[in-house]
Design an enzyme around this catalytic site. Structure first.
Site, PDB file in Angstrom:
ATOM      1  N   LYS A  93      -6.298  -1.978  -1.004  1.00 12.41           N
ATOM      2  CA  LYS A  93      -7.164  -1.789   0.401  1.00 12.41           C
ATOM      3  C   LYS A  93      -7.906  -3.314   0.753  1.00 12.41           C
ATOM      4  O   LYS A  93      -7.880  -3.373   2.108  1.00 12.41           O
ATOM      5  CB  LYS A  93      -8.398  -0.882   0.035  1.00 12.41           C
ATOM      6  N   ASP A  99     -13.328   6.021   3.154  1.00 13.31           N
ATOM      7  CA  ASP A  99     -12.011   6.215   4.076  1.00 13.31           C
ATOM      8  C   ASP A  99     -11.324   7.536   3.965  1.00 13.31           C
ATOM      9  O   ASP A  99     -10.644   7.837   4.931  1.00 13.31           O
ATOM     10  CB  ASP A  99     -11.100   5.123   3.409  1.00 13.31           C
ATOM     11  N   ASP A 100     -11.452   8.069   2.539  1.00 15.56           N
ATOM     12  CA  ASP A 100     -10.644   9.419   2.674  1.00 15.56           C
ATOM     13  C   ASP A 100     -11.237  10.546   3.475  1.00 15.56           C
ATOM     14  O   ASP A 100     -10.568  11.437   4.216  1.00 15.56           O
ATOM     15  CB  ASP A 100     -10.725  10.022   1.284  1.00 15.56           C
ATOM     16  N   ASN A 151      -1.995   6.271   9.644  1.00 13.10           N
ATOM     17  CA  ASN A 151      -2.147   5.308   8.331  1.00 13.10           C
ATOM     18  C   ASN A 151      -3.774   4.927   8.672  1.00 13.10           C
ATOM     19  O   ASN A 151      -4.138   4.071   9.582  1.00 13.10           O
ATOM     20  CB  ASN A 151      -1.117   4.088   8.333  1.00 13.10           C
ATOM     21  N   GLU A 153     -13.625   5.095  -2.464  1.00 15.30           N
ATOM     22  CA  GLU A 153     -11.984   5.454  -2.422  1.00 15.30           C
ATOM     23  C   GLU A 153     -11.461   6.215  -3.501  1.00 15.30           C
ATOM     24  O   GLU A 153     -11.648   6.112  -4.557  1.00 15.30           O
ATOM     25  CB  GLU A 153     -11.374   4.012  -2.448  1.00 15.30           C
ATOM     26  N   ASP A 154     -10.983   7.340  -3.184  1.00 16.49           N
ATOM     27  CA  ASP A 154     -10.244   8.235  -3.975  1.00 16.49           C
ATOM     28  C   ASP A 154     -11.058   8.945  -5.056  1.00 16.49           C
ATOM     29  O   ASP A 154     -10.619   8.803  -6.310  1.00 16.49           O
ATOM     30  CB  ASP A 154      -8.688   7.565  -4.525  1.00 16.49           C
ATOM     31  N   TYR A 159       0.727  -1.157   0.139  1.00 10.44           N
ATOM     32  CA  TYR A 159       0.128   0.033  -0.101  1.00 10.44           C
ATOM     33  C   TYR A 159       0.909   1.332  -0.005  1.00 10.44           C
ATOM     34  O   TYR A 159       1.842   1.170  -0.677  1.00 10.44           O
ATOM     35  CB  TYR A 159      -1.036   0.088   1.059  1.00 10.44           C
ATOM     36  N   ASN A 206      -0.029  12.174   1.292  1.00  9.39           N
ATOM     37  CA  ASN A 206       0.405  11.002   0.715  1.00  9.39           C
ATOM     38  C   ASN A 206       0.499  11.268  -0.890  1.00  9.39           C
ATOM     39  O   ASN A 206       0.003  11.802  -1.343  1.00  9.39           O
ATOM     40  CB  ASN A 206      -0.435   9.440   0.870  1.00  9.39           C
ATOM     41  N   ARG A 221      -8.884  10.828  -7.961  1.00 12.44           N
ATOM     42  CA  ARG A 221      -7.933  11.428  -7.085  1.00 12.44           C
ATOM     43  C   ARG A 221      -7.159  10.463  -6.318  1.00 12.44           C
ATOM     44  O   ARG A 221      -7.521  10.129  -5.226  1.00 12.44           O
ATOM     45  CB  ARG A 221      -8.595  12.407  -6.184  1.00 12.44           C
TER      46      ARG A 221
END
Length: 597
Positions: free
Chosen positions: A216, A311-312, A497, A288-289, A145, A453, A198
């Site tokens: 993930k 999660d973001d 994290n 996610e993203d 990851y 990150n 993103r």
């Protein structure tokens, strides 16, 4: 016979591999634990005969990553399953295989080579992959990851070998339910989905963002114990605005500009409806993203009708709140006594800010409108203040407080005088020496969290934070940094994290049969993680526990999340287990080889 196989949970694609001469008796009906976590949970491995059906033999068995053991097949298994001559004569234990692979991995100098080697292993021998990852989590987590997965996504088209999830593009509009049915596993508990717009701090990577859901879900299994067959990575391909990809003849996604507006919304609506129809009310869908403008809207729109988690926004918020709660033991004071300044007002920054405000509100019983006033945000145009309110995006408006305009972060630090500085900007080296020195002049022990990150995008390095603060900063980052020696003392930087939170959080939702995510579950997860930090960790300056104990950490988080689900009436798996921590541990997938008889 097919109906019997399906009832017992065997995937349809293995049915042709069954041979009459290898079929034995079926297991009795699944226990409640097995219903939650499938046949690879701990008690099943420990207390019943592991294999009562041989699903394949010979080359077919060796080429199925779920069942392949490589040189670990015993002499008896080689005879019983027609493997004689297909393997060299040596017989390895799983531990020896693990030792050999770790030796090989350490020979690679380039992290991406290690990543590719791990992905090859996952496609060849699933249990050994997870055993390797679980037993060497601190060494391998940065490989599978962040930060290496970012480079893997950038080069995904070049290293792409075998599909590891579902690709749903605009070409599948009107047929998404049919596409979901193409996936061989039917009992899906967790879906991680991205549209690739993103990816980390790297921007629009389109279809190549698939590396994120795959990574993930590997962590959901390794760290949270969800069985691999219950996890489904999905990339929704609506095009890309990345000119480099559009002009690359080897790009594996749709070569068109990103769909937006109603076309995008209709595709996502069809996807969400199809997922619920195919997998039921209790499947967890993790966004996610996604870019900010879609992330907030999707979470708000579907949180009332689906079990959804971003999660973001939520995972990052929970892990950062945990770090702040934990750091109070080092910096002193209670949470309501502190003042927070954020660089970055996107989904991560505003998500963290909102959860901190909720926790302060919970502790003080003050309205959240009041607790938000302890939190200030800086975006690309400066401090977010009330005079800018009309031009702000909707998710920034709650943070527009009364104050004169301030243009730079340094000016904001001097004006607000925060005790906690948090970076979620996605822009590297924005916590300058002068800013860190100012934080140190205002606070005996400034708390500095550089969360962006990958490593190149971190607001400052661990060495800079410790050096510029003369060793007084309490520091954690989103990407890993090595220990730092300053004036004879070694400082060990923590890593904020998300992998601390989402695997245990997901396990808690699954094992309780939760049907919705509630903010109180996120607070419970934060408090559970903070409680795992011990005195020996604080002595090193750590505000997070080591990853070496992550499965125990995840079990405790899962128990607290499940307890909150039962308390809120959102759990559907009844009756409630008496000991939720032990139940969580018993549900976890085991990567230890089974004996095939």
């Amino acid at each position: 016979m097919r109906a019997i196989y399906k009832k017992k949970g065997l995937s349809e694609f293995v049915l042709p591999c069954l041979r009459a001469r290898t079929i034995r008796a079926f297991m009795a009906d699944a226990s409640s634990v097995e219903e939650v976590c499938g046949g690879d949970c701990a008690p099943v491995d420990q207390f019943i005969t592991p294999w009562t059906v041989s699903v394949a033999s010979g080359c077919t068995l060796m080429r199925d990553p779920r069942y392949n053991k490589g040189l670990a097949f015993s002499e008896n298994e080689r005879d019983a399953h027609y493997l004689r001559g297909l393997l060299p004569p040596a017989v390895y234990s799983q531990e020896l295989q693990e030792k050999k692979l770790m030796h090989s991995l350490r020979q690679y100098q380039v992290p991406l080579q290690r990543y590719m080697s791990m992905m090859d292993l996952q496609e060849r021998n699933e249990k050994l992959f997870y055993k390797l990852l679980i037993d060497n989590v601190e060494e391998l987590l940065p490989i599978v990851y962040t930060p290496t997965v970012g480079e893997a996504c950038q080069k995904y088209g070049s290293i792409f070998r075998r599909p590891q999830g579902l690709f749903i593009s605009l070409k599948e509009k009107g047929k998404i339910l049919e596409v979901l049915k193409n996936w061989p596993e039917k009992n899906i508990q967790v879906i991680v989905v991205t549209d690739g717009e993103r990816i980390l701090g790297l921007g629009d990577l389109g279809c190549q963002g698939m590396g994120i859901p795959v990574g993930k879900l590997s962590l959901y299994t390794a760290l949270g114990g969800l069985r691999p067959s219950a996890c489904l990575p999905i990339t929704i391909d609506v095009g890309t605005n990345n000119e480099t990809l559009l002009n690359n003849e080897f790009y594996i996604g749709l070569k068109q500009r990103r769909a937006t507006g109603q076309e995008y919304a209709d595709l996502l609506e069809e996807f969400m409806t199809a997922v619920k129809k195919q997998y039921g009310e209790k499947v967890l869908i993790q966004f996610e993203d996604f870019a900010n403008h879609n992330a907030f809207e999707l979470l708000s729109k579907y949180s009332k009708s689906h079990l959804v988690f971003n999660d973001d926004i939520q995972g990052t918020a929970s892990v950062v709140l945990s770090g702040v709660i934990s750091a109070l033991k080092l910096v002193g004071g209670a949470l309501p006594d502190h003042k927070f300044l954020f660089l970055g007002a996107g989904e991560a920054g505003t998500g963290i800010a909102e959860l901190i405000a909720l926790e302060i509100s919970k502790q003080t019983s003050a309205p959240i409108e009041e607790t938000r006033k302890k939190i200030w945000l800086v975006d690309s145009k400066g401090l977010i203040v009330s005079s800018r309110k009309e031009s702000l995006q909707h998710f920034k408006k709650p943070w527009a407080h009364e104050h004169e305009p301030v243009k730079t972060l340094l000016e904001a630090v001097k004006a607000v005088k925060p005790t906690v500085l948090i970076g979620s900007s996605g822009v590297g080296q924005t916590f300058t020496k002068e800013i860190v020195e100012t934080m140190a002049s205002l606070n005996e022990k400034p708390l500095i969290l550089a969360l962006s990150n990958p490593t190149s995008q971190s607001e400052c390095t661990a060495e800079q934070a410790y050096t510029w603060s003369q060793g007084r900063a309490i520091f954690a980052s989103g990407s890993p940094f090595d220990p730092v020696e300053y004036e004879g003392k070694v400082f060990v930087p923590g890593q904020a994290n998300n992998a601390y939170i989402f695997p245990g959080f997901g396990l808690g939702l699954v094992m309780s049969g939760a049907i919705r995510v509630h903010d109180d579950m996120l607070l419970a997860a934060s408090e559970a993680l903070a409680a795992q930090v011990k005195d020996e960790h604080y002595e090193k300056g750590l505000i997070y526990p080591p990853f070496s104990n992550i499965r125990t950490i995840s079990a405790n988080i899962a128990a607290k999340v499940a307890a909150k689900a039962y308390e809120l009436g959102l759990a559907s798996r009844l009756p409630r287990p008496e000991n939720l921590v032990k139940f969580a541990e018993s549900c976890m997938y085991s990567p230890v080889y089974r004996n095939y008889r």
